[in-house]
Design a protein around this motif. Structure first.
Motif, mmCIF file in Angstrom:
data_model
loop_
_atom_site.group_PDB
_atom_site.id
_atom_site.type_symbol
_atom_site.label_atom_id
_atom_site.label_comp_id
_atom_site.label_asym_id
_atom_site.label_seq_id
_atom_site.Cartn_x
_atom_site.Cartn_y
_atom_site.Cartn_z
ATOM 1 N N PHE A 70 8.342 55.276 -36.675
ATOM 2 C CA PHE A 70 8.190 57.056 -37.869
ATOM 3 C C PHE A 70 9.337 58.143 -37.151
ATOM 4 O O PHE A 70 9.581 59.546 -37.214
ATOM 5 N N ARG A 71 9.085 58.353 -35.316
ATOM 6 C CA ARG A 71 9.290 59.608 -34.757
ATOM 7 C C ARG A 71 11.285 59.537 -35.318
ATOM 8 O O ARG A 71 11.492 60.706 -35.104
ATOM 9 N N GLU A 72 11.584 58.280 -34.956
ATOM 10 C CA GLU A 72 13.045 58.546 -34.540
ATOM 11 C C GLU A 72 13.608 58.822 -36.210
ATOM 12 O O GLU A 72 14.604 58.935 -36.396
ATOM 13 N N ALA A 73 12.858 58.553 -37.464
ATOM 14 C CA ALA A 73 12.896 58.869 -38.344
ATOM 15 C C ALA A 73 12.925 59.256 -39.067
ATOM 16 O O ALA A 73 13.567 59.720 -40.017
ATOM 17 N N GLY A 74 11.705 60.309 -38.250
ATOM 18 C CA GLY A 74 11.381 61.883 -39.312
ATOM 19 C C GLY A 74 12.408 62.369 -39.904
ATOM 20 O O GLY A 74 12.239 63.607 -40.809
ATOM 21 N N PRO A 75 13.396 63.077 -38.177
ATOM 22 C CA PRO A 75 14.125 64.050 -39.027
ATOM 23 C C PRO A 75 15.714 63.362 -40.594
ATOM 24 O O PRO A 75 15.697 64.442 -41.422
ATOM 25 N N GLN A 76 15.332 62.264 -40.680
ATOM 26 C CA GLN A 76 15.701 61.720 -42.004
ATOM 27 C C GLN A 76 14.428 61.953 -43.248
ATOM 28 O O GLN A 76 15.266 62.180 -44.185
ATOM 29 N N ILE A 77 13.885 61.843 -42.516
ATOM 30 C CA ILE A 77 12.802 61.543 -44.099
ATOM 31 C C ILE A 77 12.382 62.772 -44.547
ATOM 32 O O ILE A 77 12.550 63.649 -45.764
ATOM 33 N N LYS A 78 12.754 63.666 -43.190
ATOM 34 C CA LYS A 78 11.834 65.724 -43.887
ATOM 35 C C LYS A 78 12.314 66.376 -44.978
ATOM 36 O O LYS A 78 11.793 66.673 -45.754
ATOM 37 N N PRO A 79 13.671 66.045 -45.551
ATOM 38 C CA PRO A 79 14.236 66.705 -46.003
ATOM 39 C C PRO A 79 13.805 66.575 -47.508
ATOM 40 O O PRO A 79 14.307 67.401 -48.256
ATOM 41 N N PHE A 80 13.359 64.886 -47.904
ATOM 42 C CA PHE A 80 13.029 64.278 -49.091
ATOM 43 C C PHE A 80 11.561 65.115 -48.643
ATOM 44 O O PHE A 80 11.052 64.928 -50.406
ATOM 45 N N ALA A 81 10.864 65.574 -47.954
ATOM 46 C CA ALA A 81 9.415 66.324 -48.331
ATOM 47 C C ALA A 81 9.305 67.800 -48.269
ATOM 48 O O ALA A 81 9.361 68.402 -47.121
ATOM 49 N N GLY A 82 9.073 68.397 -49.757
ATOM 50 C CA GLY A 82 9.111 69.515 -49.877
ATOM 51 C C GLY A 82 7.339 69.809 -49.590
ATOM 52 O O GLY A 82 6.401 69.053 -49.593
ATOM 53 N N PRO A 83 7.377 71.492 -49.821
ATOM 54 C CA PRO A 83 5.865 72.034 -49.600
ATOM 55 C C PRO A 83 4.690 71.364 -50.743
ATOM 56 O O PRO A 83 3.527 71.062 -49.954
ATOM 57 N N ALA A 84 5.593 70.959 -51.154
ATOM 58 C CA ALA A 84 4.566 70.503 -52.561
ATOM 59 C C ALA A 84 4.208 68.666 -53.220
ATOM 60 O O ALA A 84 3.649 68.617 -54.067
#
Length: 254
Positions: A62-76
């Protein structure tokens, strides 16, 4: 597990064109779903923040993949995690969004799963309803308020199917030791475990009552249960197994 849940959602009418899968190494099963209309590995620029993001990763990744996932998650964005041992706080720190932590199990693929979920404080009633609908499409759902229960949930129901499959495996092996041909022993064990599970599912009786109904005093079942219910039998063994899985779930959170 993510693939099992996706199969369950699609089987129950989720529109494939609404589904995006982010998977650097897609399996043949995932690639086969492309023909139904799902999109594979678009960029965040192509689709923007997701309304709902389901994170189905091994917790160690998860921590390694986090930067790739984060752009898909907005505040809402509603973030639904099915990662063992990964806390709401950890998911919020890496992904952001409004987090629901859930633990399903593999019978979700046939609509017979059981999922336990807990929501972060910032999850709205509407988002909780969306998460419930996604999870309930693959079986029963139980909500808890105490996140600390999730480690034991993981050990009992999340890992539990493996224990049942092992029971079928070892029952067949014991049948061979008792003299049965391997193919017959395997079929008897498989169908007995599957049929007993379905009987338990359909019956309103407690599992202990169903067990007692099979057991005639002084009979063959009683002789076997005397071994299985001894002080060193199944109960202490399962207690140790669940404790080990609970410990491991807690370790994965570190």
């Amino acid at each position: 597990m993510g693939g099992a849940m996706l199969a369950g959602w699609l089987a129950r009418g989720l529109a494939p064109k609404k589904v995006v899968v982010i998977e650097p190494h897609p399996s043949d099963e995932i690639r086969a779903l492309l023909t139904k209309g799902i999109r594979l590995n678009p960029t965040a620029k192509d689709i923007g923040a997701a309304a709902t993001l389901v994170v189905a990763l091994k917790p160690q990744s998860f921590r390694e993949a986090g930067p790739q996932i984060k752009p898909f998650a907005g505040p809402a964005t509603l973030v639904v995690s099915i990662m063992a041992g990964t806390t709401i706080a950890s998911i919020e720190a890496i992904c952001g969004g409004s987090v629901v932590r859930a633990m399903p199990n593999t019978p979700a693929a046939i609509g017979r799963g059981i999922t336990v979920a807990v929501a972060a404080n910032n999850v709205s009633a509407d988002q909780r309803a969306v998460a419930d609908a996604l999870l309930r499409a693959t079986g029963s759902v139980e909500w808890v308020d105490d996140e600390s229960l999730m480690d034991a949930v993981t050990a009992v129901s999340g890992s539990g199917p493996a224990y049942v499959f092992l029971l079928a495996e070892e029952l067949a092996r014991a049948g061979v030791e008792a003299g049965l041909p391997p193919d017959l022993a395997t079929k008897l064990a498989r169908e007995t475990v599957a049929g007993s599970g379905e009987l338990l599912h359909r019956s309103e009786l407690a599992s202990a009552t169903l067990r007692q109904n099979v057991t005639s005093p002084g009979g063959t079942t009683a002789a076997a249960l005397e071994v299985l219910m001894a002080k060193d039998g199944m109960q202490p063994l399962l207690t140790r197994a669940v404790a080990a899985a609970t410990r491991r779930s807690k370790e994965l959170a570190k």
